[in-house]
Scaffold this active site. Structure first.
Site, PDB file in Angstrom:
ATOM      1  N   GLY A 189      22.801   0.564  24.133  1.00 27.24           N
ATOM      2  CA  GLY A 189      22.265   1.158  23.193  1.00 27.24           C
ATOM      3  C   GLY A 189      21.113   0.387  22.523  1.00 27.24           C
ATOM      4  O   GLY A 189      20.282   0.463  22.705  1.00 27.24           O
ATOM      5  N   SER A 190      20.972   1.008  21.417  1.00 27.72           N
ATOM      6  CA  SER A 190      19.272   0.573  20.706  1.00 27.72           C
ATOM      7  C   SER A 190      19.289  -0.891  21.032  1.00 27.72           C
ATOM      8  O   SER A 190      20.088  -1.708  21.101  1.00 27.72           O
ATOM      9  CB  SER A 190      19.192   0.676  19.826  1.00 27.72           C
ATOM     10  OG  SER A 190      20.365   0.640  19.034  1.00 27.72           O
ATOM     11  N   GLY A 221      20.735  -2.495  17.833  1.00 29.92           N
ATOM     12  CA  GLY A 221      22.468  -2.736  17.485  1.00 29.92           C
ATOM     13  C   GLY A 221      22.567  -4.225  18.437  1.00 29.92           C
ATOM     14  O   GLY A 221      23.569  -4.593  18.181  1.00 29.92           O
ATOM     15  N   GLU A 253      22.533  -3.403  27.456  1.00 27.83           N
ATOM     16  CA  GLU A 253      21.307  -2.590  28.068  1.00 27.83           C
ATOM     17  C   GLU A 253      20.801  -1.830  26.878  1.00 27.83           C
ATOM     18  O   GLU A 253      21.058  -1.359  26.123  1.00 27.83           O
ATOM     19  CB  GLU A 253      22.227  -2.617  29.451  1.00 27.83           C
ATOM     20  CG  GLU A 253      20.965  -1.589  30.241  1.00 27.83           C
ATOM     21  CD  GLU A 253      20.679   0.038  30.065  1.00 27.83           C
ATOM     22  OE1 GLU A 253      19.844   0.344  29.187  1.00 27.83           O
ATOM     23  OE2 GLU A 253      21.433   0.786  30.112  1.00 27.83           O
ATOM     24  N   CYS A 281      18.306   5.553  29.541  1.00 28.01           N
ATOM     25  CA  CYS A 281      17.589   4.414  29.703  1.00 28.01           C
ATOM     26  C   CYS A 281      16.663   4.366  30.534  1.00 28.01           C
ATOM     27  O   CYS A 281      15.503   3.636  30.506  1.00 28.01           O
ATOM     28  CB  CYS A 281      18.903   2.973  29.984  1.00 28.01           C
ATOM     29  SG  CYS A 281      20.261   3.487  29.428  1.00 28.01           S
ATOM     30  N   GLU A 336       9.232   2.156  22.738  1.00 28.42           N
ATOM     31  CA  GLU A 336      10.057   3.327  22.990  1.00 28.42           C
ATOM     32  C   GLU A 336      10.852   4.479  22.487  1.00 28.42           C
ATOM     33  O   GLU A 336      10.563   3.761  21.482  1.00 28.42           O
ATOM     34  CB  GLU A 336      11.439   2.613  24.246  1.00 28.42           C
ATOM     35  CG  GLU A 336      12.602   4.199  24.620  1.00 28.42           C
ATOM     36  CD  GLU A 336      14.404   4.011  25.121  1.00 28.42           C
ATOM     37  OE1 GLU A 336      14.802   1.958  24.216  1.00 28.42           O
ATOM     38  OE2 GLU A 336      14.504   4.406  26.125  1.00 28.42           O
TER      39      GLU A 336
END
Lengths: 509, 509
Positions: A224-225, A228, A248, A285, A375
């Site tokens: 996720g982010s 997070g 990740e 991703c 990103e």
């Protein structure tokens, strides 16, 4: 809040029945059940565990059309993705079944006793990997199947012998619950304790925090982010017994267009690039969010083609309205960055959709403003124009850790490629040539991971069979009687097909 | 402070010439040199790297008598330890040379392309491990050779291809500097860049902190106190790019005396136990600081024998006056714990020595007071008397993570042993039967590690060939031309003796 409802991605409206929200007591109960199931589950033999993983795949495949309906409605992703991802998810479970059967993951090592060694005899020492304990899994919004409830983290943790407690992603609770029921049916039909797999739902961060903080949880898998992932890592490190978090998180996945390739096919590369950029609204991703090239005619042709394709791109439904809003905000922030130039923009997105956009900056500008390398989750990318090889290398050395780096190159680019490869190896988990980073093969040689901040732990991968190693730790047995050794380490287990390192020499079975 | 001097352990007085203290600028310079050497060093072929490790061993062995003199004077440990540890250190380097040559550590995986696969072709994917980058090593005071400047952390990091910056332990700066010179000579004679190995000395914690915080450092190896290991871990986690810390910290290494063994040979066990407890003044990570048994005549015999042996034990020189003072304080604190009983005490220690002491507590008392389970570094141990198996299991379940657990048992104890084994596996890194935890074999199947807080990372070991894995991470190469692939992943490298997982099937070379 005691209940919550799913939301259809395309409309942004509530969808399906309400879910009861799980609270702290449910977390405690689930984690206690997982801990209670651990010794039983980890003692299963390889065949039993492999058959269990295959049964999960069978149960998921049996869900059929209703699963696809829920998947498409909740995520806004098309049928092709739903079907493909379901196949991938089941294939992944079956791959791990094969891995479990072969037994290499046990990493068995046997150093036989040397009773006559001087000055001291050597004891008999045998090593195997054991699972770390119950694992908490946080699914990703962008892969409601392959990186979620029954995704790679769950599959690899179960393969390792770890009970799993999933915190279902609130963006696809119906999909997640259907999958959870399929897994729980496989657990029951395999005669395993219920605690081997559990599923908690709820929209709050507190639910996930309680899960990571529960002392029975011994490792965490997350996709996720960055915010997070880092928040969970902080909680995990602050525990009385800290635990590893495999998060990740984010990457811009630099794509290097080397001069000869660019000269030979700048236009074709531009079109293919936009195909990769816009796939699934750019919500990967491994989305190519950064393009690096040396200035020249080839790059001009690339920019013209890519700009044209982006201009014609239609907005696509994003996973959630929150993601669509974050995307719009990220694009706005990039647009406002000093010195950045907008190459092209597709039709504007809405509350539920995102449009494509392509930016351009000089290497000098890029190096001066860290924000250009961050990103923006969606179909946005920045082309960085370098004056020469030296500037290209400076940009590369300054990059954060990434999941992937891509080289578009011809044979005549090989010398340059070999000069940048050592830098790329230090920066990324996967290097690819003449392809696009989107599309992550589930196989043995895949690394879907990389240096921080693309993940919190570059020593691992979250896709592919090597992912099982994340949930294992070694235990050594010294001079234990045969009857007390784990079955696979006994003398009579040799020939069972699993490799063993015997006195330093690898033997196949 | 700009310089400092070594201290002779036995006298507590200054010894040898003064050392210039390294400061923050030296740290920055050393780390930059390590980073600059990284790509060159990691590109060495297996034979070159293995020969380099062997050359280090040769250089250390050539140091001879002056090394032993410095070792004995600085540590207070006897000649047998000096000679044995030197052999162990060199043997460890040679073991890693063998490991490097065999190439299993590369964990190579090749999934050949499937150009005709439907619906999508599979690319060619190849994976190998690469070194993580420059490693900082903090040596331990209690093994001036085998766990220090050229110890297991340094050997495994160099074997992995990582340059090493050692923060020499201030308790043995002369020994450490002699070893550092031997390594640097091997670096030069091997034609490698100086930055492959560097040695910093100084007594301050700031020196170590600066090293861990330097952005060029990518991993840390540490053996020492819990406070030290946790402090470094905190610094490593707070970095802009967090890095792993492999800290081996503290343990009490429970020894379980099972009923039948105790009945058959309580007295002999008592005497042997004190032998292990008092070896090297009890200054081992694996010292048996906790004994667990079920009450009865066998245990009475054990206590009588062990108590007798402890009473007769002479104080021994400890590594430093600081360690001797901490030991005396730890013993004093234990003595004052409510409900604890002193079984026996040897002759009182001094400013530079420590005496042996044996305590006893009921399981109930032990469970009520966490302090009874904390390590006192030295020849102190607590015998916990359990009423029955249930109480023994309760004590085991309540233990913190440990390096080792020992079972003293006869055949008739096997049923009980098999019931406690699953608990021990969850708690420790090495389980041994009918031996003593002190004496850690350097081999392939050794685990010198364990769940927190015995280490900060139970997924690894700091002794044995598996230790190399701590300093590696996987990189995947997709569709790279043969000439761009790392040499060992090219098609023509097959047959070089290193195992490869090809399409999921392990092949030996």
């Amino acid at each position: 809040m005691t209940e919550f409802r799913s939301v259809a991605a395309a409309s942004g409206e509530a969808y399906g029945d309400a879910f009861a929200v799980h609270g702290p007591e449910d977390v405690a109960k689930a984690c206690a059940a997982a801990a209670a199931a651990f010794d039983t589950y980890r003692a299963t033999d390889r065949e039993t565990r492999a058959a269990f993983l295959e049964r999960i795949a069978d149960e998921i495949q049996a869900l059929g059309e209703p699963l696809f309906e829920a998947y498409m409605t909740e995520s806004g992703l098309p049928r092709g993705r739903a079907e493909g991802e379901c196949g991938r998810t089941c294939g992944q479970l079956r791959m791990f079944a094969g891995v479990v059967r072969k037994g290499q993951w046990l990493q068995m090592r046997i150093d036989p006793a040397m009773p006559d060694r001087a000055p001291l005899p050597r004891p008999d020492l045998r090593l195997r990997m054991i699972p770390v304990g119950p694992v908490a899994v946080f699914g990703a919004s962008n892969f409601p199947l392959a990186f979620s409830t029954a995704g790679g983290d769950t599959a690899s943790a179960l393969a390792a012998g770890c009970p799993v407690v999933v915190k279902g992603h609130p963006a696809h609770p119906i999909t997640g619950s259907m999958i959870a029921q399929a897994i729980s049916k496989a657990v029951a039909d395999s005669g395993l304790p219920e605690g081997v797999f559990q599923h908690l739902v709820g929209p709050s961060n507190e639910l996930g925090a309680a899960l990571v903080q529960n002392p029975n949880i011994m490792a965490v898998g997350f996709t996720g982010s960055r915010a997070g992932g880092l928040a969970l890592t902080k909680l995990a490190q602050a525990r009385e017994v800290p635990i590893p978090v495999y998060a990740e998180m984010s990457a811009v996945n630099p794509v290097l267009l080397l001069p000869e390739a660019l000269k030979a096919r700048g236009e074709a590369l531009g079109n293919a690039f936009v195909g990769s950029l816009c796939m699934s609204a750019g919500q990967f991703c491994t989305n190519p969010g950064l393009v690096l090239a040396i200035e020249g005619e080839g790059l001009d042709a690339f920019l013209a083609a890519a700009g044209g394709a982006v201009s014609e791109a239609k907005p696509q439904t994003m996973l959630t309205t929150g993601i669509a809003a974050a995307y719009a905000k990220g694009v706005e922030k990039l647009s406002a960055a000093p010195g950045i130039e907008q190459v092209a923009k597709g039709e504007e997105g809405t509350r539920t959709t995102g449009g494509a956009v392509l930016f351009k900056a000089t290497a000098e500008q890029f190096l001066a403003d860290k924000a250009l390398g961050e990103e923006v989750f969606g179909a946005s990318s920045v082309v960085v124009v370098c004056k020469d090889e030296a500037e290209l290398k400076t940009v590369l050395e300054g990059l954060e850790g990434q999941l992937t780096a891509t080289l578009h190159m011809d044979e005549a680019d090989e010398a340059l490629a070999s000069r940048v490869l050592p830098v790329l190896e230090r920066k990324v988990g996967r290097i690819l040539a003449n392809g696009w980073p989107t599309g992550v093969e589930v196989c043995h040689a895949m690394v879907h991971g990389g240096p921080f901040p693309s993940t919190t732990d570059p020593r691992s991968t979250s896709v592919g069979s090597l992912a099982i190693d994340r949930f294992l730790r070694p235990v050594s047995y010294q001079n234990l009687a045969q009857g007390l050794l784990p079955p696979e380490l006994r003398d009579d287990a040799k020939g069972d097909g699993a490799p063993r390192l015997i006195d330093g020499t690898l033997t196949l079975n």
